[in-house]
Design an enzyme around this catalytic site. Structure first.
Site, PDB file in Angstrom:
ATOM      1  N   ASP A 140      -0.138   5.176   1.056  1.00 63.13           N
ATOM      2  CA  ASP A 140      -0.355   6.136   2.131  1.00 63.13           C
ATOM      3  C   ASP A 140      -0.407   5.442   3.488  1.00 63.13           C
ATOM      4  O   ASP A 140      -1.217   4.538   3.704  1.00 63.13           O
ATOM      5  CB  ASP A 140      -1.656   6.911   1.886  1.00 63.13           C
ATOM      6  CG  ASP A 140      -1.586   7.750   0.619  1.00 63.13           C
ATOM      7  OD1 ASP A 140      -0.870   8.753   0.626  1.00 63.13           O
ATOM      8  OD2 ASP A 140      -2.233   7.378  -0.375  1.00 63.13           O
TER       9      ASP A 140
ATOM     10  N   ASP B 140       0.868  -1.171   0.000  1.00 60.24           N
ATOM     11  CA  ASP B 140       0.000   0.000   0.000  1.00 60.24           C
ATOM     12  C   ASP B 140       0.911   1.229   0.000  1.00 60.24           C
ATOM     13  O   ASP B 140       2.119   1.115   0.233  1.00 60.24           O
ATOM     14  CB  ASP B 140      -0.890  -0.046   1.250  1.00 60.24           C
ATOM     15  CG  ASP B 140      -1.681   1.228   1.447  1.00 60.24           C
ATOM     16  OD1 ASP B 140      -2.403   1.617   0.512  1.00 60.24           O
ATOM     17  OD2 ASP B 140      -1.560   1.832   2.531  1.00 60.24           O
TER      18      ASP B 140
END
Length: 225
Positions: free
Chosen positions: A21, A19
């Site tokens: 953020d 991922d």
């Protein structure tokens, strides 16, 4: 710093799926500035609303609000443009750049709920070089916690998703990794309070190392173990 929870170095992986953020970079301040403006404009409880935005696609977050007369696509585009223009304070998670640079380029992918233009802007702001394989909001019809994004990332790397390790920080992303059948490692660097999880976790990447075996498999290890 060491890996908390069951050791992940005991099992080899074909690839890593990250991922963005909260996992590779911290964009919380910038995201909450933009989303706070949007929420206030639409009469939402800003503080309560901001707890729901992380890890999901903007269009999915807006659609969930079911606001009368609001076009989620139009509003999501406004959010994206505003976030592209505001990267103040966006920084890499400690040790992330060095850790990514230690990985074979064809054995990791970025799987983010952000649109591609925003993902590239934030990566640039954080000093992270974009990977060869990048899965963004535009690439899937349904965002996290649906597993399609992680399945697509593994597919583009040419490996089974069950042979991948997913690096995540948000509940919706963790659920997506679980649903895909991958192992999950939780990154807690941006967490303000502990997140109960059955998965192993790390605060950052400073003491994390990867070993690549002769047959090309990746083993994750803590440098202090």
């Amino acid at each position: 710093m060491s890996i908390r929870g069951s050791a992940v170095s005991a099992r080899p992986y074909r690839a890593f799926l990250f991922d963005m953020d909260g996992t590779l970079l911290n964009s919380i301040a910038a995201a909450e500035r933009v989303w706070g403006i949007w929420a206030e404009r639409h009469g939402l409880d800003v503080a309560a609303f901001l707890t729901t935005i992380h890890g999901a696609r903007a269009i999915d977050t807006i659609t969930r609000q079911a606001l009368p007369g609001v076009d989620p696509q139009v509003e999501a585009q406004w959010i994206t443009e505003a976030e592209i223009n505001d990267v103040e304070g966006v920084v890499a998670i400690p040790g992330a750049v060095e850790f990514l640079n230690s990985l074979p380029g064809d054995q990791w992918a970025l799987v983010t709920s952000a649109p591609k233009a925003l993902a590239l802007r934030r990566l640039q702001a954080a000093g992270i070089a974009p990977p060869a394989v990048l899965v963004t909001a535009e690439d899937v019809a349904i965002g996290k916690p649906n597993p399609a994004c992680y399945e697509l990332g593994a597919q583009r790397l040419g490996v089974p998703v069950q042979d991948c390790l997913v690096f995540e920080d948000a509940t919706v992303g963790i659920r997506a990794g679980e649903a895909a059948g991958a192992d999950v490692l939780v990154v807690t660097s941006t967490h303000l309070k502990p997140m109960p999880t059955e998965h192993p976790s790390i605060e950052g990447y400073e003491q994390l190392q990867v070993h690549r075996s002769a047959d090309g498999l990746l083993y994750l290890q803590s440098a202090v173990d």
